[in-house]
Design a protein around this motif. Sequence first.
Motif, PDB file in Angstrom:
ATOM      1  N   PRO A 296       5.581   8.275   7.454  1.00  0.00           N
ATOM      2  CA  PRO A 296       4.590   9.108   8.152  1.00  0.00           C
ATOM      3  C   PRO A 296       3.176   8.797   7.657  1.00  0.00           C
ATOM      4  CG  PRO A 296       6.408  10.440   7.323  1.00  0.00           C
ATOM      5  CD  PRO A 296       6.556   9.082   6.699  1.00  0.00           C
ATOM      6  N   GLY A 297       2.212   8.990   8.536  1.00  0.00           N
ATOM      7  CA  GLY A 297       0.826   8.797   8.137  1.00  0.00           C
ATOM      8  C   GLY A 297       0.327   7.378   8.226  1.00  0.00           C
ATOM      9  N   VAL A 298       1.117   6.471   8.831  1.00  0.00           N
ATOM     10  CA  VAL A 298       0.689   5.088   9.022  1.00  0.00           C
ATOM     11  C   VAL A 298       0.299   4.895  10.483  1.00  0.00           C
ATOM     12  CG1 VAL A 298       1.366   2.662   9.000  1.00  0.00           C
ATOM     13  CG2 VAL A 298       2.105   4.190   7.151  1.00  0.00           C
ATOM     14  N   GLU A 299      -0.869   4.308  10.711  1.00  0.00           N
ATOM     15  CA  GLU A 299      -1.372   4.111  12.064  1.00  0.00           C
ATOM     16  C   GLU A 299      -1.958   2.705  12.191  1.00  0.00           C
ATOM     17  OE1 GLU A 299      -4.502   6.312  15.158  1.00  0.00           O
ATOM     18  OE2 GLU A 299      -4.782   6.496  12.988  1.00  0.00           O
TER      19      GLU A 299
ATOM     20  N   LEU B 257       0.821  -1.210   0.000  1.00  0.00           N
ATOM     21  CA  LEU B 257       0.000   0.000   0.000  1.00  0.00           C
ATOM     22  C   LEU B 257       0.856   1.262   0.000  1.00  0.00           C
ATOM     23  CD1 LEU B 257      -2.823  -1.053   2.481  1.00  0.00           C
ATOM     24  CD2 LEU B 257      -3.057  -0.665   0.011  1.00  0.00           C
ATOM     25  N   VAL B 258       1.937   1.235   0.751  1.00  0.00           N
ATOM     26  CA  VAL B 258       2.844   2.388   0.766  1.00  0.00           C
ATOM     27  C   VAL B 258       3.435   2.620  -0.619  1.00  0.00           C
ATOM     28  CG1 VAL B 258       5.085   3.183   1.614  1.00  0.00           C
ATOM     29  CG2 VAL B 258       3.395   2.286   3.222  1.00  0.00           C
ATOM     30  N   GLU B 259       3.762   1.538  -1.313  1.00  0.00           N
ATOM     31  CA  GLU B 259       4.316   1.652  -2.663  1.00  0.00           C
ATOM     32  C   GLU B 259       3.274   2.188  -3.644  1.00  0.00           C
ATOM     33  OE1 GLU B 259       6.395  -1.211  -6.071  1.00  0.00           O
ATOM     34  OE2 GLU B 259       6.029  -1.967  -4.055  1.00  0.00           O
ATOM     35  N   ARG B 260       2.026   1.689  -3.528  1.00  0.00           N
ATOM     36  CA  ARG B 260       0.961   2.120  -4.444  1.00  0.00           C
ATOM     37  C   ARG B 260       0.484   3.533  -4.147  1.00  0.00           C
ATOM     38  NH1 ARG B 260      -3.011  -1.035  -6.831  1.00  0.00           N
ATOM     39  NH2 ARG B 260      -3.872   0.977  -7.467  1.00  0.00           N
ATOM     40  N   PHE B 261       0.399   3.863  -2.849  1.00  0.00           N
ATOM     41  CA  PHE B 261      -0.193   5.138  -2.428  1.00  0.00           C
ATOM     42  C   PHE B 261       0.757   5.861  -1.468  1.00  0.00           C
ATOM     43  CE2 PHE B 261      -3.647   1.979  -3.000  1.00  0.00           C
ATOM     44  CZ  PHE B 261      -4.213   2.503  -4.154  1.00  0.00           C
ATOM     45  N   PRO B 262       1.871   6.384  -1.986  1.00  0.00           N
ATOM     46  CA  PRO B 262       2.918   6.937  -1.121  1.00  0.00           C
ATOM     47  C   PRO B 262       2.496   8.160  -0.324  1.00  0.00           C
ATOM     48  CG  PRO B 262       3.371   7.416  -3.434  1.00  0.00           C
ATOM     49  CD  PRO B 262       2.240   6.464  -3.418  1.00  0.00           C
TER      50      PRO B 262
ATOM     51  N   ILE C 214      -2.643   5.741   5.908  1.00  0.00           N
ATOM     52  CA  ILE C 214      -2.991   4.320   5.875  1.00  0.00           C
ATOM     53  C   ILE C 214      -3.198   3.859   7.312  1.00  0.00           C
ATOM     54  CG2 ILE C 214      -2.265   2.002   5.205  1.00  0.00           C
ATOM     55  CD1 ILE C 214      -0.454   3.329   3.087  1.00  0.00           C
ATOM     56  N   THR C 215      -4.362   3.282   7.590  1.00  0.00           N
ATOM     57  CA  THR C 215      -4.684   2.847   8.943  1.00  0.00           C
ATOM     58  C   THR C 215      -5.095   1.383   8.945  1.00  0.00           C
ATOM     59  OG1 THR C 215      -5.433   5.052   9.614  1.00  0.00           O
ATOM     60  CG2 THR C 215      -6.186   3.199  10.945  1.00  0.00           C
ATOM     61  N   GLY C 216      -4.468   0.605   9.811  1.00  0.00           N
ATOM     62  CA  GLY C 216      -4.851  -0.781  10.020  1.00  0.00           C
ATOM     63  C   GLY C 216      -5.614  -0.925  11.320  1.00  0.00           C
TER      64      GLY C 216
ATOM     65  N   ARG D 221       2.360  -2.837  14.467  1.00  0.00           N
ATOM     66  CA  ARG D 221       3.032  -1.578  14.794  1.00  0.00           C
ATOM     67  C   ARG D 221       4.542  -1.691  14.603  1.00  0.00           C
ATOM     68  NH1 ARG D 221      -0.803  -0.181  20.064  1.00  0.00           N
ATOM     69  NH2 ARG D 221      -2.460   0.840  18.846  1.00  0.00           N
ATOM     70  N   GLU D 222       5.091  -2.854  14.838  1.00  0.00           N
ATOM     71  CA  GLU D 222       6.516  -3.062  14.555  1.00  0.00           C
ATOM     72  C   GLU D 222       6.782  -2.937  13.057  1.00  0.00           C
ATOM     73  OE1 GLU D 222       7.308  -6.897  16.188  1.00  0.00           O
ATOM     74  OE2 GLU D 222       7.263  -6.210  18.279  1.00  0.00           O
ATOM     75  N   ARG D 223       5.876  -3.504  12.250  1.00  0.00           N
ATOM     76  CA  ARG D 223       6.029  -3.390  10.795  1.00  0.00           C
ATOM     77  C   ARG D 223       5.908  -1.930  10.358  1.00  0.00           C
ATOM     78  NH1 ARG D 223       5.396  -7.466   7.181  1.00  0.00           N
ATOM     79  NH2 ARG D 223       4.190  -8.705   8.665  1.00  0.00           N
ATOM     80  N   ALA D 224       4.946  -1.212  10.946  1.00  0.00           N
ATOM     81  CA  ALA D 224       4.765   0.200  10.608  1.00  0.00           C
ATOM     82  C   ALA D 224       5.996   1.009  10.986  1.00  0.00           C
ATOM     83  CB  ALA D 224       3.526   0.742  11.313  1.00  0.00           C
ATOM     84  N   ALA D 225       6.602   0.703  12.136  1.00  0.00           N
ATOM     85  CA  ALA D 225       7.801   1.419  12.568  1.00  0.00           C
ATOM     86  C   ALA D 225       8.957   1.160  11.615  1.00  0.00           C
ATOM     87  CB  ALA D 225       8.167   1.012  13.994  1.00  0.00           C
TER      88      ALA D 225
END
Length: 275
Positions: free
Chosen positions: A99-102, A67-72, A76-78, A90-94
């Motif tokens: 920025p902007g990932v929650e 998703l980060v690659e498609r929509f930089p 993006i929220t899980g 959250r480890e993957r997000a870190a």
Amino acid sequence: MTDAKMTGDERLARVARGWDEAAEGYDAYFVPRFAPWVSAAVEAIGEIPEGPVLVPCCGTFPELDLLVERFPDREITGIDLSAGMVRRARERAARSARPGVEVVQGDASTLDPRWSGACAAVVSVLGLQQLPDPETAIRSWFDALRPGGILSVVYWPEVTEDDGPFALVAKVIGEGSDHSWEDRLVVVLDDAEIERDELVSYPMTHPDAATYFDAANHAGSMRALALARGDAFIAQLREKYLKLAPEGEWTHHPRARLIVVRKPLSRAVAAPPTS
């Protein structure tokens, strides 16, 4: 307590506890094997309006990198109910340092009203079938879309394969649940534009039958069953399963259902005034 006597909340709590215990092993064993279905769900998202991307039932969030690659530039929220899954997500997000990932711990089966009409896309992979009321869940996800937004859902249907480890586990358990909701999923999205509704299949390989069973028990969907029925019951299942299973490496081709729908544009947007 049997499943028939449990409330939806009780079943959901048991599922969450099972995934708490399974999270680490799931990330190691199943996430790489489920990757083709994750890719299919993300790739199915076409052009979308402005707005965030929401991932209900995100688990350890394997959708994130794609998703980060498609929509930089999107938020993006899980969302996931399992504390163990949320911790891994959250480890993957870190690690993504984006920025902007929650990642939010919460019930993804009925979204918070703040998401209503707010999202450009909602994508969920292999979580819908675990929820106590999939029809309500998928409708809630669709309602989270703004006009022109896309919902892309992949889930395991009642019959994923005719022959393979998934089918064999279902055979030895022998306790089928009501899957009549599958026939009503598109019906509850009666105002949606259906872009795709099909089965998608990819090869999956396990070192041997025992490795798959033990992974499903300790790091997969059987963990909730093990918590409910106990180790002795699981040991009996394992014995039956291995008597029927082939020896050596096992490759199979399970089928998941992919549903992709778009929320129609309002009439004012779809047909702007000409004068």
